[in-house]
Design a protein around this motif. Structure first.
Motif, PDB file in Angstrom:
ATOM      1  N   HIS A 180       0.855  -1.196   0.000  1.00  0.00           N
ATOM      2  CA  HIS A 180       0.000   0.000   0.000  1.00  0.00           C
ATOM      3  C   HIS A 180       0.888   1.242   0.000  1.00  0.00           C
ATOM      4  CE1 HIS A 180      -3.023   2.830   1.835  1.00  0.00           C
ATOM      5  NE2 HIS A 180      -3.835   2.159   1.029  1.00  0.00           N
ATOM      6  N   GLY A 181       1.916   1.226   0.848  1.00  0.00           N
ATOM      7  CA  GLY A 181       2.870   2.341   0.881  1.00  0.00           C
ATOM      8  C   GLY A 181       3.602   2.520  -0.438  1.00  0.00           C
ATOM      9  N   ASN A 182       3.987   1.394  -1.045  1.00  0.00           N
ATOM     10  CA  ASN A 182       4.688   1.472  -2.336  1.00  0.00           C
ATOM     11  C   ASN A 182       3.805   2.098  -3.411  1.00  0.00           C
ATOM     12  OD1 ASN A 182       6.859   0.235  -1.131  1.00  0.00           O
ATOM     13  ND2 ASN A 182       6.473  -1.779  -2.006  1.00  0.00           N
ATOM     14  N   ALA A 183       2.512   1.733  -3.418  1.00  0.00           N
ATOM     15  CA  ALA A 183       1.592   2.303  -4.408  1.00  0.00           C
ATOM     16  C   ALA A 183       1.429   3.807  -4.184  1.00  0.00           C
ATOM     17  CB  ALA A 183       0.246   1.599  -4.342  1.00  0.00           C
ATOM     18  N   ARG A 195       2.366  10.335  -3.353  1.00  0.00           N
ATOM     19  CA  ARG A 195       1.680  10.687  -2.099  1.00  0.00           C
ATOM     20  C   ARG A 195       2.545  10.192  -0.930  1.00  0.00           C
ATOM     21  NH1 ARG A 195      -4.182   8.316  -3.678  1.00  0.00           N
ATOM     22  NH2 ARG A 195      -4.578   8.575  -1.432  1.00  0.00           N
ATOM     23  N   HIS A 196       3.655  10.900  -0.743  1.00  0.00           N
ATOM     24  CA  HIS A 196       4.710  10.389   0.144  1.00  0.00           C
ATOM     25  C   HIS A 196       4.323  10.451   1.620  1.00  0.00           C
ATOM     26  CE1 HIS A 196       7.263  10.027  -3.329  1.00  0.00           C
ATOM     27  NE2 HIS A 196       7.049  11.288  -3.634  1.00  0.00           N
ATOM     28  N   GLU A 197       3.581  11.483   2.015  1.00  0.00           N
ATOM     29  CA  GLU A 197       3.147  11.554   3.421  1.00  0.00           C
ATOM     30  C   GLU A 197       2.273  10.350   3.761  1.00  0.00           C
ATOM     31  OE1 GLU A 197       3.955  13.347   5.870  1.00  0.00           O
ATOM     32  OE2 GLU A 197       4.684  15.294   5.160  1.00  0.00           O
ATOM     33  N   GLU A 198       1.324  10.016   2.874  1.00  0.00           N
ATOM     34  CA  GLU A 198       0.448   8.874   3.118  1.00  0.00           C
ATOM     35  C   GLU A 198       1.242   7.562   3.072  1.00  0.00           C
ATOM     36  OE1 GLU A 198      -3.564   9.405   0.956  1.00  0.00           O
ATOM     37  OE2 GLU A 198      -2.186  10.833   0.002  1.00  0.00           O
ATOM     38  N   ALA A 199       2.223   7.515   2.174  1.00  0.00           N
ATOM     39  CA  ALA A 199       3.073   6.315   2.107  1.00  0.00           C
ATOM     40  C   ALA A 199       3.760   6.077   3.448  1.00  0.00           C
ATOM     41  CB  ALA A 199       4.099   6.455   0.988  1.00  0.00           C
ATOM     42  N   CYS A 200       4.212   7.165   4.077  1.00  0.00           N
ATOM     43  CA  CYS A 200       4.874   7.033   5.380  1.00  0.00           C
ATOM     44  C   CYS A 200       3.935   6.404   6.406  1.00  0.00           C
ATOM     45  CB  CYS A 200       5.350   8.399   5.875  1.00  0.00           C
ATOM     46  SG  CYS A 200       6.748   9.073   4.959  1.00  0.00           S
ATOM     47  N   VAL A 201       2.653   6.773   6.355  1.00  0.00           N
ATOM     48  CA  VAL A 201       1.675   6.201   7.284  1.00  0.00           C
ATOM     49  C   VAL A 201       1.564   4.690   7.070  1.00  0.00           C
ATOM     50  CG1 VAL A 201      -0.759   6.192   7.958  1.00  0.00           C
ATOM     51  CG2 VAL A 201       0.397   8.366   7.449  1.00  0.00           C
ATOM     52  N   SER A 202       1.541   4.270   5.804  1.00  0.00           N
ATOM     53  CA  SER A 202       1.427   2.829   5.510  1.00  0.00           C
ATOM     54  C   SER A 202       2.668   2.074   5.954  1.00  0.00           C
ATOM     55  CB  SER A 202       1.196   2.629   4.009  1.00  0.00           C
ATOM     56  OG  SER A 202      -0.073   3.111   3.635  1.00  0.00           O
ATOM     57  N   TYR A 203       3.837   2.637   5.681  1.00  0.00           N
ATOM     58  CA  TYR A 203       5.070   1.958   6.112  1.00  0.00           C
ATOM     59  C   TYR A 203       5.125   1.869   7.639  1.00  0.00           C
ATOM     60  CZ  TYR A 203       6.699   2.572   1.291  1.00  0.00           C
ATOM     61  OH  TYR A 203       6.826   2.533  -0.081  1.00  0.00           O
ATOM     62  N   ARG A 204       4.645   2.919   8.293  1.00  0.00           N
ATOM     63  CA  ARG A 204       4.641   2.901   9.753  1.00  0.00           C
ATOM     64  C   ARG A 204       3.736   1.781  10.267  1.00  0.00           C
ATOM     65  NH1 ARG A 204       3.649   7.919  10.207  1.00  0.00           N
ATOM     66  NH2 ARG A 204       5.809   8.645  10.283  1.00  0.00           N
ATOM     67  N   ALA A 205       2.589   1.574   9.601  1.00  0.00           N
ATOM     68  CA  ALA A 205       1.671   0.499   9.995  1.00  0.00           C
ATOM     69  C   ALA A 205       2.312  -0.871   9.773  1.00  0.00           C
ATOM     70  CB  ALA A 205       0.376   0.616   9.198  1.00  0.00           C
ATOM     71  N   ALA A 206       3.013  -1.044   8.655  1.00  0.00           N
ATOM     72  CA  ALA A 206       3.704  -2.311   8.394  1.00  0.00           C
ATOM     73  C   ALA A 206       4.738  -2.588   9.481  1.00  0.00           C
ATOM     74  CB  ALA A 206       4.372  -2.272   7.019  1.00  0.00           C
ATOM     75  N   LEU A 207       5.459  -1.533   9.880  1.00  0.00           N
ATOM     76  CA  LEU A 207       6.517  -1.702  10.880  1.00  0.00           C
ATOM     77  C   LEU A 207       5.952  -1.899  12.281  1.00  0.00           C
ATOM     78  CD1 LEU A 207       8.959   0.925   9.386  1.00  0.00           C
ATOM     79  CD2 LEU A 207       9.423  -1.520   9.638  1.00  0.00           C
TER      80      LEU A 207
END
Length: 836
Positions: free
Chosen positions: A256-259, A265-277
């Motif tokens: 999701h973050g990669n997409a 949409r880099h700010e939103e990507a950060c949110v997804s990566y944070r959720a994965a981590l």
């Protein structure tokens, strides 16, 4: 799993058989009750313990099942079926070493069992022993060629071994007999992704979703294929569907973050990566891509932290090392970035991305020859256009302009739409002073992308160099509307304002650049000369010290082990003063030598060779040296243009005690007979400076234009010009001008002739400085945007009391100052004539 009863106690055997029949019919609760009743009456009943354990495992109660099968093995040690099932349950519980031990024990009696070898392969795969697992699956397939489980799992270990094409064959074999085998379709898609056959992979995942529309794995993997196809919005939707099915799916959050990152949409990507981590804190790929998103947001320190966490969490992957090097590059931590690149290259010496970044870092460090070698190595590994462009820039920095242009031209011939090549071709043309051609290159880039900020600001540079400064400002403004953070555009805008003599606006532009990049050498230096031009000497001299950070001045810095003098007490010390720029600068600032001597120091002076003899006339100087001379011992040193700072010089305190340079008597005697002695006004002229000086085209005047002065009657003009072309000599001869400058051996000759003149008319050159330093009446012709030392709007100079300034009122227009000067020359000749 093996399920059959062995012959046991006659009383319980019928019950066990009854339970087994129910078990095999899927009536698990009824079978369980019978197994439990048998165990209650016969606690060591092998079949009830064994089969009851298998049943509990099938119910998802694997730990209870394991205990029962273990009890069965105590009752009947070495029983092959129980050992196999014991291993199966252990493997399900991820206790792979114990599972493998159970299968190995069973191997002695069940070597011909395909299922046993298959299950042994699963345990080995769980241990990461993929080559050994492959051997077990192949044995299983030799014993049972159609074993779908062995085929499927052999495909999995082949993929783990990087043998994706072979894995694909196994998945296809499974699907040939079981077209609805969803895991095989899914794994087939993964193999196709590894083979970069993304469209086929997408079809494989879609086949899974036909069978099961909410298969989270297929939805997640489908997002990967879509992202690789550049279909980021669809990839995002597929990852969202996967998360709707499984909200704790770390891999889906990652994709999701990669997409989102693919959509910018880099700010939103950060949110997804944070959720994965949050679900998998040590997940290296999520840490890495989180760092990439932060890089795109200019959050460089945070990005660096993520890359470092990824590297600390596992093997130092080349990709992550490369990303860390890029973060360090953008943080201007070049030496650290270089070390990281070198570490990455120990793991993969032919990695083109790392070699390319290494070249960029070396370029930032001014090590352009090494950068070129790094680009050459990168191109040997992968001939990519962006690396060719960087190679061209290295050649530019090495002043190999023709070679750089050849690279850019070849790239553009192959890829007419290569904007980077067009931009750098323009830069090469600027370096070669082909400004109109540079402008055409930038405009070609802008025809492809009218909103490219770098092409816009570089177009502005070309326009400024063509003296179209208002248009240049508009270009820089347009670039900054698109990307306000581009430091170079702010600097270029300031430079255009400086040429327009809009000094306060120039200073504001440099301040914007420095707010974003406080160490920017060009912004600091240009802000300094703007302040000095405005007469702000207090701050200007401080900021002028940033000149040593610029590419031009860094090469002129003298790195002595002795400390630099900055104004402290120097009584009894030996101070070495050094020239650092042109001869004019040395002449202007040699005036400080007597002030240094007045502080109680012994003063030695290093000057260009043509000034060596004349510089001995500067008061207070004990020894004059030139480059190449052996240096005597000294205590401190100071570049000449740092002396105003050391003395806290302000406009009101400029030391202007002229003359401080004087001619030698023997030189006067040698030159006097060569000058006319008829009572007329003697005027020395110098119309051009060194053509290699960057701004020479603005300060120098074409002789054909300057020659308008030669028609003033009653004046004997003397050419002080050192370098004169044959055409210019012919024009001087035509006007009857005495040509002496070509015969000067050094500045002592120039000084001798200047001493016998009534007036010197010159552009901004060392001759003008020498005349001013000797106290000669001097008319200085200045361009619209003058050098900082002449300030603005003044007709006099605090540096040279006997000098008058004649300024252009518009860029490139000499008609006004030359006409005014001609009128004054006519008046001077008339007054001299009346006096005579």
């Amino acid at each position: 799993m093996a399920m059959h009863a062995a012959a046991q106690c006659p009383q319980t055997a019928p019950l066990v058989q009854q339970a087994l029949a129910l078990h095999q019919a899927g009536r698990l609760e009824e079978a369980e009750q019978i197994y439990q009743s048998v165990i209650a009456s016969d606690p060591h009943n092998f079949d009830a313990l064994h089969l009851g354990g298998v049943l509990k495992h099938q119910q998802g109660r694997s730990v209870e099942g394991l205990r029962l099968v273990a009890a069965a093995l105590k009752a009947q040690p070495g029983a092959a079926d129980a050992l196999i099932n014991y291993g199966v349950i252990l493997e399900a519980l991820k206790r792979y070493e114990e599972a493998l031990a159970a299968f190995d024990e069973a191997l002695a009696s069940r070597a011909e069992s395909a299922s046993m070898h298959y299950n042994r392969g699963r345990a080995l795969a769980g241990l990461g022993r993929h080559a050994d697992a492959l051997a077990s699956y192949e044995t299983a397939l030799e014993l049972s060629p159609g074993h779908s489980g062995a085929l499927f799992n052999r495909g999995i270990v082949l993929a783990a071994l990087g043998r994706h094409q072979e894995a694909l064959i196994d998945y296809d074999a499974v699907l040939a007999s079981q077209p609805r085998h969803a895991p095989a379709h899914n794994r087939r898609g993964n193999a196709l992704i590894a083979l970069k056959r993304y469209q086929e992979a997408l079809a494989a995942y879609d086949a899974v979703l036909v069978l099961e529309s909410n298969d989270a794995d297929a939805l997640n993997n489908r997002s990967v294929a879509l992202a690789e196809l550049g279909r980021h919005q669809e990839a995002l939707q597929s990852a969202e569907r996967a998360l709707a099915v499984r909200s704790d799916y770390a891999d889906a959050f990652y994709n999701h973050g990669n997409a989102l990152r693919g959509l910018g949409r880099h700010e939103e990507a950060c949110v997804s990566y944070r959720a994965a981590l949050a679900l998998e804190p040590q997940r290296i790929d999520a840490l890495n891509n989180f760092g990439l998103a932060l890089l795109s947001l200019q959050r460089l320190e945070e990005a660096l932290e993520k890359f470092e966490a990824a590297l600390a969490g596992g093997a130092e992957r080349v990709e992550t090392l490369h990303n860390r090097a890029n973060a360090l590059l953008r943080l201007d931590r070049f030496e650290e970035g270089l070390a990281v690149c070198d570490k990455a290259l120990t793991r993969d010496p032919a990695q083109p991305d790392v070699l390319n970044t290494r070249g960029v870092i070396l370029g930032k460090l001014g090590r352009h020859a090494e950068a070129l070698a790094s680009y050459d190595a990168a191109l040997a590994a992968a001939a990519r256009p962006e690396i060719e462009v960087n190679r061209g820039t290295a050649l530019l920095n090495l002043d190999r302009v023709d070679e750089a242009l050849a690279i850019f031209d070849a790239l553009i011939a192959r890829q007419p739409g290569n904007i980077a090549a067009l931009i750098y071709r323009g830069n090469a043309c600027i370096k070669d002073k082909r400004f109109t051609e540079a402008l055409a290159s930038y405009e070609q880039a802008l025809a492809i992308d009218p909103h490219h900020p770098i092409a816009l600001t570089d177009r502005g540079v070309a326009l400024s160099l063509l003296d179209r400064c208002e248009e240049a400002v508009a270009c820089h403004d347009q670039a900054l509307l698109i990307q306000p953070h581009i430091v170079g555009a702010h600097v270029n805008r300031g430079n255009a304002m400086l040429k327009l003599s809009r000094l306060q606006e120039a200073l504001e532009a440099y301040a914007e650049a420095l707010a974003r990049e406080p160490v920017n050498a060009e912004a600091n230096f240009n802000a300094a000369i703007t302040r000095l031009c405005m007469g702000d000497y207090r701050e200007g001299w401080k900021q002028y010290e940033h000149r040593w950070d610029t590419k031009h001045f860094a090469g002129h810095r003298r790195n002595y082990p002795q400390p630099m003098w900055r104004g402290e007490d120097i009584a009894g010390k030996i101070v070495l003063l050094t020239g650092e720029q042109g001869s004019g600068d040395v002449i202007q600032f040699a005036r400080y030598a007597p002030l240094v001597a007045a502080r109680g120091a012994e003063v030695m002076l290093v000057v260009p060779r043509p000034l060596k003899a004349l510089a001995t006339t500067v008061p207070g100087v004990s020894l004059v040296l030139t480059d190449g001379d052996a240096l005597p011992a000294f205590d401190l040193h100071c570049p000449l243009l740092s002396l105003p700072l050391a003395f806290d010089t302000e406009l009101e305190t400029v030391p202007a005690n002229v003359p401080y340079l004087r001619p030698f008597a023997d030189r006067l005697a040698a030159w006097r007979p060569r000058l006319p002695d008829n009572g007329r006004v003697r005027v020395g002229v110098c119309w051009a400076g060194n053509p290699d000086f960057g701004n020479d085209r603005h300060r120098s005047i074409a002789l054909e234009c300057f020659a308008g002065l030669f028609g003033v009657p009653g004046i004997d003009f003397v050419s002080l010009q050192k370098d004169v072309s044959p055409a210019q000599a012919a024009l001087l001869e035509q006007h009857g001008i005495l040509q002496l400058g070509q015969q000067f051996e050094d500045y002592a000759d120039t000084a001798a002739v200047l001493a016998m003149l009534d007036l010197v008319v010159a552009v901004d050159t060392s001759v003008a400085h020498l005349a001013g330093a000797m106290g000669k009446v001097t008319a200085l012709l200045l361009p619209f945007s003058p050098d900082w030392r002449w300030l603005m709007h003044r007709t006099d100079s605090p540096w040279y009391p006997t000098m008058r300034l004649f300024r252009q009122s518009a860029i490139g227009d000499w008609s006004g100052p030359l006409q005014k000067l001609r009128e004054e020359l006519e008046d001077l000749a008339r007054r001299k004539g009346r006096a005579g």
